[in-house]
Design a protein around this motif. Structure first.
Motif, short mmCIF file in Angstrom:
data_model
loop_
_atom_site.label_atom_id
_atom_site.label_comp_id
_atom_site.label_asym_id
_atom_site.label_seq_id
_atom_site.Cartn_x
_atom_site.Cartn_y
_atom_site.Cartn_z
N LEU A 59 -4.67 4.40 -4.79
CA LEU A 59 -4.15 3.80 -5.98
C LEU A 59 -3.08 3.00 -6.05
CD1 LEU A 59 -4.78 5.52 -9.54
CD2 LEU A 59 -2.75 4.25 -9.11
N VAL A 60 -3.05 1.70 -6.14
CA VAL A 60 -1.71 0.88 -5.79
C VAL A 60 -1.13 0.61 -7.00
CG1 VAL A 60 -0.71 -0.92 -4.48
CG2 VAL A 60 -2.80 0.11 -3.50
N PRO A 61 0.07 1.03 -7.56
CA PRO A 61 0.83 0.78 -8.63
C PRO A 61 1.62 -0.61 -8.40
CG PRO A 61 2.02 2.59 -7.48
CD PRO A 61 1.05 2.06 -6.69
N ARG A 102 -0.66 3.43 -15.68
CA ARG A 102 -0.57 4.31 -14.59
C ARG A 102 -0.59 5.76 -15.08
NH1 ARG A 102 5.25 3.41 -11.91
NH2 ARG A 102 4.87 1.09 -11.49
N GLY A 103 -1.13 6.69 -14.20
CA GLY A 103 -1.40 7.97 -14.51
C GLY A 103 -2.36 8.28 -15.69
N LEU A 104 -3.29 7.36 -15.86
CA LEU A 104 -4.34 7.47 -16.78
C LEU A 104 -5.09 8.68 -16.56
CD1 LEU A 104 -5.69 3.84 -17.48
CD2 LEU A 104 -4.45 5.38 -19.08
N PHE A 105 -5.47 8.90 -15.10
CA PHE A 105 -6.41 10.15 -15.12
C PHE A 105 -5.51 10.98 -14.26
CE2 PHE A 105 -8.84 6.05 -14.78
CZ PHE A 105 -9.87 6.46 -16.08
N ALA A 106 -5.67 12.21 -14.94
CA ALA A 106 -4.97 13.57 -14.12
C ALA A 106 -5.46 13.77 -12.62
CB ALA A 106 -5.09 14.80 -15.02
N GLY A 107 -4.40 13.95 -11.96
CA GLY A 107 -5.22 14.42 -10.37
C GLY A 107 -4.93 13.04 -9.19
N GLU A 108 -4.82 11.97 -10.14
CA GLU A 108 -4.79 10.74 -9.24
C GLU A 108 -3.57 10.69 -8.58
OE1 GLU A 108 -7.93 7.30 -10.89
OE2 GLU A 108 -5.98 7.31 -11.58
N GLU A 109 -3.60 10.30 -7.42
CA GLU A 109 -1.95 10.14 -6.83
C GLU A 109 -1.73 8.59 -6.01
OE1 GLU A 109 -0.41 12.51 -3.38
OE2 GLU A 109 -1.35 13.77 -4.52
N GLU A 110 -0.62 8.04 -6.46
CA GLU A 110 -0.37 6.80 -6.02
C GLU A 110 -0.48 6.84 -4.48
OE1 GLU A 110 3.26 5.47 -7.91
OE2 GLU A 110 2.38 5.50 -9.86
N TRP A 111 -0.74 5.61 -4.06
CA TRP A 111 -0.82 5.36 -2.65
C TRP A 111 0.54 5.14 -2.12
CZ3 TRP A 111 0.44 0.56 -0.21
CH2 TRP A 111 0.37 0.59 1.20
N ARG A 112 1.01 5.53 -0.96
CA ARG A 112 2.19 5.41 -0.15
C ARG A 112 2.13 4.75 1.25
NH1 ARG A 112 4.96 5.00 -4.29
NH2 ARG A 112 5.71 6.73 -5.40
N SER A 113 2.76 3.82 1.40
CA SER A 113 2.52 3.04 2.90
C SER A 113 3.22 4.00 3.86
CB SER A 113 3.25 1.58 2.83
OG SER A 113 3.18 1.43 4.30
N ALA A 114 2.11 4.38 4.90
CA ALA A 114 2.73 5.17 6.03
C ALA A 114 3.14 4.41 7.05
CB ALA A 114 1.26 5.89 6.75
N ALA A 115 4.49 4.09 7.21
CA ALA A 115 5.19 3.18 7.98
C ALA A 115 5.10 3.62 9.66
CB ALA A 115 6.45 2.92 7.50
N PRO A 116 5.41 3.02 10.63
CA PRO A 116 5.19 1.55 10.39
C PRO A 116 3.68 1.23 10.61
CG PRO A 116 5.83 2.22 12.54
CD PRO A 116 5.76 3.50 12.09
N PRO A 117 3.29 0.07 10.10
CA PRO A 117 1.94 -0.36 10.24
C PRO A 117 1.48 -0.45 11.72
CG PRO A 117 3.30 -1.73 9.05
CD PRO A 117 4.24 -1.15 9.46
N PRO A 118 0.26 0.00 11.85
CA PRO A 118 -0.24 -0.17 13.42
C PRO A 118 -0.38 -1.31 14.00
CG PRO A 118 -1.95 0.87 11.71
CD PRO A 118 -0.77 0.59 10.97
#
Lengths: 275, 415
Positions: free
Chosen positions: A3-5, A41-57
């Motif tokens: 879920l990308v804010p 944002r946060g409309l549904f409980a339990g949803e988590e925002e996506w965070r980038s796992a740096a550095p991109p491969p």
């Protein structure tokens, strides 16, 4: 599902950095849920925002034209824009020349919306009407109220800076405002029509010009509305004259055709004879 | 008589200017007032700030400096023998109006023309003074189009070219005989010479700007938006073929940016000399379409006139379709293989769609639904093309094709 804010409906930078990271991680287009604005944002409980796992491969590449196109399309009101542009970015990794194929449905979708944005911006450049507020420190001050179709205020404003750097002005729209004062530009929240004066001294001259330049012998209402649709009329001071000009055109034309030819004046005869 | 107010003058002098079709503000150098103390910019692409109910774009403040005139051109509303109201702006008034309109974003700039008063040189000096004042006294960088008076001295035309983006000289009538009869004070030779002078001014300036020695400043530009002209259609007896041949010569000899066609329309207090029959507006439209075919589609005048009859274009259908209907041996054209020049002959396909089509067909063989994403109307193309999933068969040669493609009659009653 990631879920990308996004910070705002026109958050191109946010979309770009997320899209780059997601694409590098190989996340398929249908698996991304783009959300923008606080409300979503946060409309549904339990949803988590996506965070980038740096550095991109892997490095993500796109032609320069895609940058321009995506900047434009982000300003469109179409809800699918983030997902569509991301899908195009993912496809560009395997098909780098894809944008040249205007017959491709994804490319055609994008080009069509970019064209709508360019048209909307062009119309804003054309139809903004400034009204004078007065003068301060030797600088004339103006304000305009405008209602664009899409979220194009940031895209359209640089034109007014290039054109009017030595006046102070504000362009107010329902969702966003741009203010140029003493050589500095700032964007702010939306405003209302009442924040702009409802008249300007020069408008009487402008209306006189608009009425006089119209040729009643060539009435072509459709050609006019194709380029200046009615939705713009309420913010164009000259537009209130249009119904009257159309209604009177037939009689004026008839009068020109029926009038008996007048004899040249004595003065004109003298001028002609002098030669 | 009490002195007229600016607004009264504006009414008279805009009314007197509206028979000039041009209002273009495109094609000049890009400029911006950032970093100057002035005002204005040009963006390459013109902007139409409003549209009048005659469908015409309002891009410039298009006025005459004065509609007093000592000439007696029969087709002109301002000829000396007409009894229209007369007025005259001072240069200062016009400068003020232009700036006031510009600051409110009503216009891209000024298109200034004038009746001939006192002498051609005096009149031209007044026109140049307005442009000079805008540029030099007010730092105005918007668009300026000046009408040059052919009889004015070359020095004044040169001064006009330094301030203006575009210069125009109206050729008025396509044939020398027509001009002699309807505009006795004008001479075709003088007009041609003036156009030639402007062309050499533009050419020399371009050359000087390119070949300047290092570190020497570039010479100022001379009419970077080029020159244009206007022909009145239907005032003399010229047919469409003669008009288009005149245009071809003008584009070739003087490298004009545009030839405008203006269907002679009823004017207040018209001259008794003029033909009683007014040309239909659609004739002007067909001439513009034919002009486009000359400039962007690679057609010659003779080819275009093949689609007409007795020297006149078909009023019912556009000239490219008219040509295609009498040259069916060219069709169908295979959109997956045909070169650009052949595609340009297909009615309904324009240069932009063709550019996209050529790029797209490198990716895949195009089908009709691909084509639908590249053009506005596939239906009109069907009789003339072959695609991966389409062949028109006998449709191309069917006798009923013309009737099928002609627009319904109601669209033709524009006048």
């Amino acid at each position: 599902m990631p879920l990308v804010p996004l910070a705002s409906p026109t958050d191109w930078e946010g979309w770009r950095s997320a899209a780059r990271a997601l694409c590098a991680e190989g996340v398929p287009p249908e698996a991304v849920d783009w959300r923008c604005g606080e409300a979503q944002r946060g409309l549904f409980a339990g949803e988590e925002e996506w965070r980038s796992a740096a550095p991109p491969p892997v490095a993500v590449r796109a032609p320069r034209r895609f940058l321009t196109l995506s900047r434009y399309v982000i300003c469109h009101r179409d809800e699918e824009r983030f997902a569509r542009l991301y899908r195009l970015l993912v496809r560009l990794q395997g098909e780098p020349a894809l944008l040249a194929n205007a017959a491709d449905p994804d490319v055609a979708w994008t080009l069509k919306r970019a064209k709508a944005i360019r048209r909307d911006r062009h119309k804003m450049h054309a139809f903004v009407r400034f009204r004078k507020l007065g003068e301060r420190d030797g600088r004339e001050r103006f304000a305009a109220w405008f209602e664009p179709d899409h979220r194009i205020v940031e895209l359209a404003t640089p034109f007014f800076v290039r054109r009017f750097p030595n006046m102070d002005w504000a362009i107010l729209t329902p969702e966003r405002s741009a203010v140029w004062q003493d050589g500095a530009l700032r964007y702010g929240p939306g405003a209302s029509r009442q924040d702009v004066p409802d008249a300007d001294m020069v408008e009487a001259e402008w209306k006189a010009y608009f009425a006089a330049i119209f040729n009643p012998a060539r009435l072509k209402v459709k050609a006019m509305t194709a380029e200046m649709p009615k939705k713009y009329w309420r913010n164009l001071p000259e537009a209130e004259l249009i119904p009257g000009l159309i209604a009177g055109a037939g009689d004026r034309n008839k009068a020109m055709l029926e009038t008996v030819v007048t004899a040249p004046s004595a003065l004109s005869k003298r001028i002609v004879r002098r030669r | 008589m009490a002195a007229r107010t600016t607004i009264e003058k504006l009414r008279i002098l805009a009314d007197a200017a509206k028979y000039d079709a041009s209002c273009a503000s495109s094609g000049t150098s890009k400029r911006s007032a950032i970093g100057t103390s002035g005002i204005g910019s040009t963006e390459g692409m013109g902007i139409c700030h409003a549209y009048a109910p005659d469908g015409r774009c309002i891009s410039l403040l298009k006025v005459l400096l004065t509609n007093f005139c000592t000439f007696d051109c029969r087709y002109c509303v301002n000829r000396v023998s007409s009894n229209v109201e007369r007025a005259r702006f001072t240069p200062e008034e016009l400068v003020r109006l232009t700036l006031d309109f510009y600051k409110r974003n009503y216009i891209e700039g000024l298109f200034l023309s004038s009746g001939i008063i006192r002498s051609p040189d005096y009149t031209m000096e007044q026109i140049v003074e307005v442009a000079r004042s805008l540029r030099e006294d007010h730092g105005f960088l918007g668009y300026i189009h000046l009408k040059s008076i052919p009889e004015a001295s070359p020095e004044l035309i040169a001064a006009a070219g330094r301030h203006a983006d575009r210069l125009s000289i109206n050729i008025e009538l396509p044939r020398t005989e027509g001009l002699r009869h309807y505009a006795p004070e004008k001479s075709a030779a003088t007009i041609r010479k003036a156009m030639g002078d402007v062309r050499s001014g533009i050419d020399e300036n371009r050359h000087a700007r390119k070949s300047r020695l290092l570190r020497r400043a570039k010479p100022p530009r001379f009419a970077p938006g080029g020159q244009s002209t206007q022909m009145i259609v239907g005032a003399d007896g010229s047919d469409d073929g003669q008009i288009l041949r005149a245009s071809t010569r003008l584009y070739g000899s003087y490298r004009l940016r545009r030839v405008y066609y203006s269907a002679y329309s009823p004017i207040p207090d018209a001259s008794a000399d003029l033909p009683p029959v007014r040309p239909p507006l659609v004739r002007e439209h067909r001439l513009y379409q034919a002009d486009w075919m000359l400039r962007f589609y690679g057609f010659g005048v003779d080819e275009i006139m093949d689609g007409g009859a007795q020297g006149m274009l078909d009023l019912a259908i556009d000239p490219k379709l008219a040509w295609a209907l009498v040259h069916r041996e060219w069709f169908p054209v295979d959109i997956n293989r045909a070169p650009r020049e052949t595609l340009l002959r297909v009615p309904g396909l324009g240069p932009i769609a063709i550019g996209k089509l050529l790029a797209a067909r490198r990716h895949a063989r195009l089908r009709l639904d691909d084509l639908a994403r590249l053009t506005t109307s596939v239906k009109k193309l069907l009789p003339f093309i072959e695609a991966a999933d389409w062949s028109p068969g006998s449709l191309t040669d069917s006798p009923g094709l013309a009737a099928r493609l002609a627009p319904p009659a109601e669209q033709l009653s524009l006048f």
